[in-house]
Write an enzyme that holds these catalytic residues in place. Sequence first.
Site, PDB file in Angstrom:
ATOM      1  N   LYS A  57       0.842  -1.213   0.000  1.00 63.58           N
ATOM      2  CA  LYS A  57       0.000   0.000   0.000  1.00 63.58           C
ATOM      3  C   LYS A  57       0.874   1.258   0.000  1.00 63.58           C
ATOM      4  O   LYS A  57       1.936   1.277   0.632  1.00 63.58           O
ATOM      5  CB  LYS A  57      -0.885  -0.031   1.252  1.00 63.58           C
ATOM      6  CG  LYS A  57      -1.900   1.096   1.379  1.00 63.58           C
ATOM      7  CD  LYS A  57      -2.823   0.855   2.580  1.00 63.58           C
ATOM      8  CE  LYS A  57      -3.845   1.959   2.760  1.00 63.58           C
ATOM      9  NZ  LYS A  57      -4.760   1.692   3.903  1.00 63.58           N
ATOM     10  N   SER A 132      -9.713   1.848   3.092  1.00 62.07           N
ATOM     11  CA  SER A 132      -8.846   2.584   2.207  1.00 62.07           C
ATOM     12  C   SER A 132      -7.809   1.732   1.475  1.00 62.07           C
ATOM     13  O   SER A 132      -7.191   2.221   0.528  1.00 62.07           O
ATOM     14  CB  SER A 132      -8.124   3.678   2.995  1.00 62.07           C
ATOM     15  OG  SER A 132      -7.236   3.099   3.941  1.00 62.07           O
ATOM     16  N   SER A 156      -9.745  -0.505   7.255  1.00 61.65           N
ATOM     17  CA  SER A 156      -9.240  -0.359   5.893  1.00 61.65           C
ATOM     18  C   SER A 156      -8.632  -1.606   5.258  1.00 61.65           C
ATOM     19  O   SER A 156      -8.426  -1.634   4.047  1.00 61.65           O
ATOM     20  CB  SER A 156      -8.224   0.768   5.825  1.00 61.65           C
ATOM     21  OG  SER A 156      -8.913   1.976   5.714  1.00 61.65           O
TER      22      SER A 156
HETATM   23  N1  GLN Z   1     -12.905   4.395   6.802  1.00 60.08           N
HETATM   24  C1  GLN Z   1     -12.179   4.702   7.989  1.00 60.08           C
HETATM   25  C2  GLN Z   1     -11.688   6.118   7.926  1.00 60.08           C
HETATM   26  O1  GLN Z   1     -11.952   6.759   6.977  1.00 60.08           O
HETATM   27  C3  GLN Z   1     -11.054   3.749   8.172  1.00 60.08           C
HETATM   28  C4  GLN Z   1      -9.838   4.089   7.414  1.00 60.08           C
HETATM   29  C5  GLN Z   1      -8.694   3.187   7.694  1.00 60.08           C
HETATM   30  O2  GLN Z   1      -8.835   2.138   8.336  1.00 60.08           O
HETATM   31  N2  GLN Z   1      -7.523   3.616   7.263  1.00 60.08           N
HETATM   32  O3  GLN Z   1     -11.048   6.616   8.803  1.00 60.08           O
END
Ligand code: GLN
Length: 434
Positions: A57, A132, A156
């Site tokens: 990532k 994400s 994410s």
């Molecule tokens: N959707 C969550 C956020 O926007 C989780 C994001 C993540 O785990 N990086 O913070």
Amino acid sequence: MIVEKAEHYLERIEKVNKRINALIEVNAERVLEEAKKLEKDEKAKKKPLYGKVVVVKANINVEGYTISCASKTLENYIAPYDATVVQKIKENGGLIIGIANMDEFACGSSGETSYYGATKNPKAEDRIPGGSSSGSAAAVSADLCDLALGSDTGGSIRNPASHCGVVGFKPSYGVVSRYGLCDLAMSFDQIGPLTKTSEDALLLTNIIKGKDLKDTTTVETKPFEKKDIKGFKVGVIKEFMDVVDEKIRNKIETSIEVFKDIGCEIVELSYKYVDLALPTYYLINYVEFFSSTRRYDGRRYGYKIEDVCGEEVLRRIMIGSMISQKEYSGKYYKNALRARNLMRNEMIKIMKDVDIIVGATVPKLPHKLGEKLTPMEMYSYDVLTVPANICGLCAGVVPCGEINGIPIGLQIQGKPFDDEKVLNAMIAFEKSIN
Ligand code: GLN
């Protein structure tokens, strides 16, 4: 053999990636060179990751690659070092093939907020892949690699694993080093694997875990081993089931039956703080994210984050900055920390008599690409994944079926440092349904 495999994946990437946009940097020449080096190295052939092709990532440092966090802010940042997890992958014979797309600075649940454009869900191309870690999940799902690394602050890894029909695992907080990961909210962030099988998730977790002097929150854990889960007590939280769309709930209920067949006992549990999950998570996220973005002030990386970032990142910086001010902190941040303690203590209490908890990963199906959601609608994808981060649990996702061709993932959660139990439950479930 590894050169051949690298060539195979590079060809697939060439063919498929233009369409799904899972990877944002691939350097074929470098990959082939590294593959050749690995193939010549007799010692590498005995290593546990030899022959495995890995995607990382874009918020985890890989020396020589652009680690942009999918933001214009860092478009010119070339990583000068390897994150601990990357170093471990290389030391164990793995080959890194490219850098995955993601929501900008990992802020998102859909994979749409990247500066490099949205990723498509390889299993349902008109839908979001989730986020994400959108590119990591999509790359595994589209067979562009063997394994991928993602990061999970509030879901994410698990959310895109569920939408793209792959396996994802968020280790307990402290099991895997965060050194070299760009923070979103450092008290929640964990790096973890996205894979095609649960056994691969176990393999990669064992490689990347361990105490790291460069991350003082890490602890040493024994190697996670394959074990039988017969006799496990499997908790199902009623309030977690209540927020899930009916069609998904039916799939999850069928999956729970599978654990009975494996020889587990199902125990109904009740958790009274589901409503606190999103406000608690987002308040802490805003404050910690705001603080970690202060280094992007233009002096070191060229751009000031507020000048070039997208809407969601800006929203978090603005609100984070406001509630970090002295006059507000008592009201919001301290309350959020209090709620976090409440949630954690209660979760540990209700989990006392069970080995694992099973349930849905996301409450609804992924939306169509381009559909406009309000911030609250977007945040509501996270209601079932943020509790694990708030409470320090480990949590994995295994595919458990499809609805109109769209994959659904079963979430299995465990107490802090019960990673071995969760990984074994994932392996057992996967074996029983295939
Ligand atoms: N959707 C969550 C956020 O926007 C989780 C994001 C993540 O785990 N990086 O913070």
